[in-house]
Design a protein around this motif. Structure first.
Motif, PDB file in Angstrom:
ATOM      1  N   GLU A 213      24.726   2.448   2.468  1.00 34.36           N
ATOM      2  CA  GLU A 213      25.145   2.611   3.865  1.00 34.36           C
ATOM      3  C   GLU A 213      25.112   1.279   4.609  1.00 34.36           C
ATOM      4  O   GLU A 213      26.019   0.947   5.369  1.00 34.36           O
ATOM      5  N   LYS A 214      24.054   0.499   4.356  1.00 34.61           N
ATOM      6  CA  LYS A 214      23.947  -0.799   5.024  1.00 34.61           C
ATOM      7  C   LYS A 214      25.067  -1.728   4.566  1.00 34.61           C
ATOM      8  O   LYS A 214      25.626  -2.481   5.363  1.00 34.61           O
ATOM      9  N   ARG A 215      25.370  -1.666   3.258  1.00 32.93           N
ATOM     10  CA  ARG A 215      26.449  -2.505   2.732  1.00 32.93           C
ATOM     11  C   ARG A 215      27.784  -2.122   3.382  1.00 32.93           C
ATOM     12  O   ARG A 215      28.576  -2.977   3.759  1.00 32.93           O
ATOM     13  N   GLU A 216      27.985  -0.821   3.530  1.00 32.88           N
ATOM     14  CA  GLU A 216      29.215  -0.327   4.128  1.00 32.88           C
ATOM     15  C   GLU A 216      29.344  -0.808   5.577  1.00 32.88           C
ATOM     16  O   GLU A 216      30.395  -1.273   6.014  1.00 32.88           O
ATOM     17  N   GLN A 217      28.229  -0.711   6.307  1.00 34.76           N
ATOM     18  CA  GLN A 217      28.229  -1.185   7.704  1.00 34.76           C
ATOM     19  C   GLN A 217      28.544  -2.664   7.766  1.00 34.76           C
ATOM     20  O   GLN A 217      29.313  -3.132   8.607  1.00 34.76           O
TER      21      GLN A 217
END
Lengths: 299, 164
Positions: A291-295
């Motif tokens: 999720e952090k990578r996506e953000q």
């Protein structure tokens, strides 16, 4: 499989936990509300005192209530004996007549309760007190015992016994045991053997055949643990238990082949639970990272 | 205790024990979402009382006691606080364990009267003594014994046919 194992399996799994920050947020908000409530409470007490003066001047009668006592002194019934008992009306459970502060061991009785006798200590080696109490004409013996920072309380009607006889009745070691072993069936557990305060206890007539101390590394740490083989009414029973509230495993010969077999089963269950939890945590971590990578990519 | 110290110590405790504590809540109420609510209630109260409880020890016992006592009041209120929304969540919430995956024992446990269920969970799963169970539930030891025996007898009725 015994009752504990079945419960372990039936309650495994479940959805992901909310983030720790969310848990903290709820706590911080509640703590903030409480601080505000305390400040407001101070104002209410001051107002109560002022109102009290006004009430007295008009000659109205004061009425007893179950609400917390205001911060002004009020007459309380003196105990019949000169013992360290004080009166308070704060947060009492319906059936609670006396309590012991788990940190200071200070005794408190509920308003309207009179203490007429006390045994202190009631149980050798423990901070413990037995009280003979009366409330609204009803008499009751109460035993308060502090163990490892937790105060337990039990009570009963005198039923013709002395206070010391009541204490002796309350000290059946099997009632103080963490748990039980099977008798009759796999799932109905009744006390045969237990571990408490570094000692193994058994019911009368049960014979300990063999004890293996700390049979599983990490089980119930840092408490002492044991695997126990015992004989009761001609039947061989096995138990893996610890001197803490870690849950125990029990079985009998026929359901398992030996003491070593029940130890192996318990070890496998612990490993299984640890693996399952580890797998869940790994998945949660992977999801958070994704999720952090996506953000980050979106930015 | 400074706020940051409290947060760090509290977080450490929650990370280590929340799974175990939620399993207790689940055993008490039989629903993962209600169990989450119950655990959050207990953890919130624990956070407020943290300096005192930490000093005295027994953080886990404190949470457990709140859960076994709070469940009664909570069950009188609707659990689901649903609100209409025009946006779907990005990720579907994990559902409760499918019925077929739940054991007959667990279903039998949920069918017990509330106080019997609590006694069975505390005494026969978590391994608390009669006295500790009585203290946590705020009931007399004799009541614990009678609930324990009735609860186990009821479970045995359900489980005995499975072994035949």
């Amino acid at each position: 499989m015994d009752l504990k194992d079945r419960f372990d399996q039936a309650t495994s799994g479940g959805p992901s936990h909310p983030p720790l920050e969310e848990r903290l947020h709820h706590g911080r908000r509640a703590a903030g509300r409480r601080t505000a409530g305390r400040a407001l409470g101070g104002i209410v007490v001051a107002a109560t005192v002022a109102t009290g003066v006004a009430t007295l001047s008009t000659g109205q009668e004061d009425r007893a209530t179950d609400r917390p006592a205001p911060a002004v002194s009020s007459p309380t019934p003196a105990p019949a004996l000169d013992i360290p008992v004080t009166a308070s009306m704060e947060n009492w459970e319906p059936e609670e007549w006396a309590r012991m502060n788990p940190r200071t061991a200070e005794l408190t009785v509920r308003r309207g309760v009179t203490a007429t006798n006390m045994v202190d200590p009631a149980i050798r080696g423990f901070t413990s007190v037995a009280l003979d109490l009366t409330r609204d004409g009803q008499r009751r013996y109460v035993l308060l015992v502090r163990r490892q920072g937790i105060v337990s309380v039990s009570w009963d009607a005198p039923a013709g016994r002395t206070l010391r006889e009541f204490v002796a009745d309350e000290q059946d070691p099997m009632d103080s045991l963490p748990i039980a072993t099977v008798r009759g069936t796999l799932d109905a557990s009744l006390p045969l053997v237990g571990y408490r305060d570094g000692e193994l206890y058994t019911v009368g007539g049960a014979e300990i055949v063999r004890v293996v101390e700390d049979p599983i590394e990490g089980f119930c740490a840092p408490n002492a643990t044991a695997a126990v083989e015992l004989l009761h009414e001609g039947v061989t029973y096995f138990a893996v238990l610890g001197d803490g509230n870690c849950g125990s495993s029990f079985s009998k010969l026929g359901d398992v082949a030996s003491l070593e077999a029940i130890v192996a089963r318990r070890r496998a269950n612990i490993d299984w639970a640890a693996d399952a939890q580890g797998e869940r945590q790994r998945k949660e971590l992977e999801r958070e990272v994704a999720e952090k990578r996506e953000q980050s990519d979106r930015r | 205790m400074r706020g940051t110290d409290r947060d760090a110590a509290f977080s450490e405790f929650v990370a280590a024990r929340q799974t175990h504590l939620r399993r207790i809540a689940y055993a008490l109420c039989g629903d993962w979402h209600r169990a989450d609510d119950l655990l959050q209630t207990a953890l919130t109260k624990l956070y407020v009382a943290w300096p005192r409880i930490r000093h005295e020890g027994g953080e886990e016992a404190y949470c457990r006691q709140i859960m076994v006592r709070a469940n009664i009041d909570e069950s009188r209120r609707p659990w689901r606080r649903e609100r209409p929304t025009d946006r779907l969540p990005e990720r579907g919430a994990d559902g409760p364990t499918p019925v077929e995956e739940r054991s007959a024992l667990f279903d039998a446990l949920q069918a017990l009267p509330e106080q019997q269920r609590k006694v069975v969970v505390l005494r026969h799963w978590l391994g608390l003594s009669v006295r500790e169970t009585a203290t946590e539930l705020g009931i007399n030891e004799g009541t614990v014994k009678s609930h324990s025996s009735r609860g186990l007898a009821a479970l045995e009725q359900v489980l005995a046919p499975q072994r035949r």
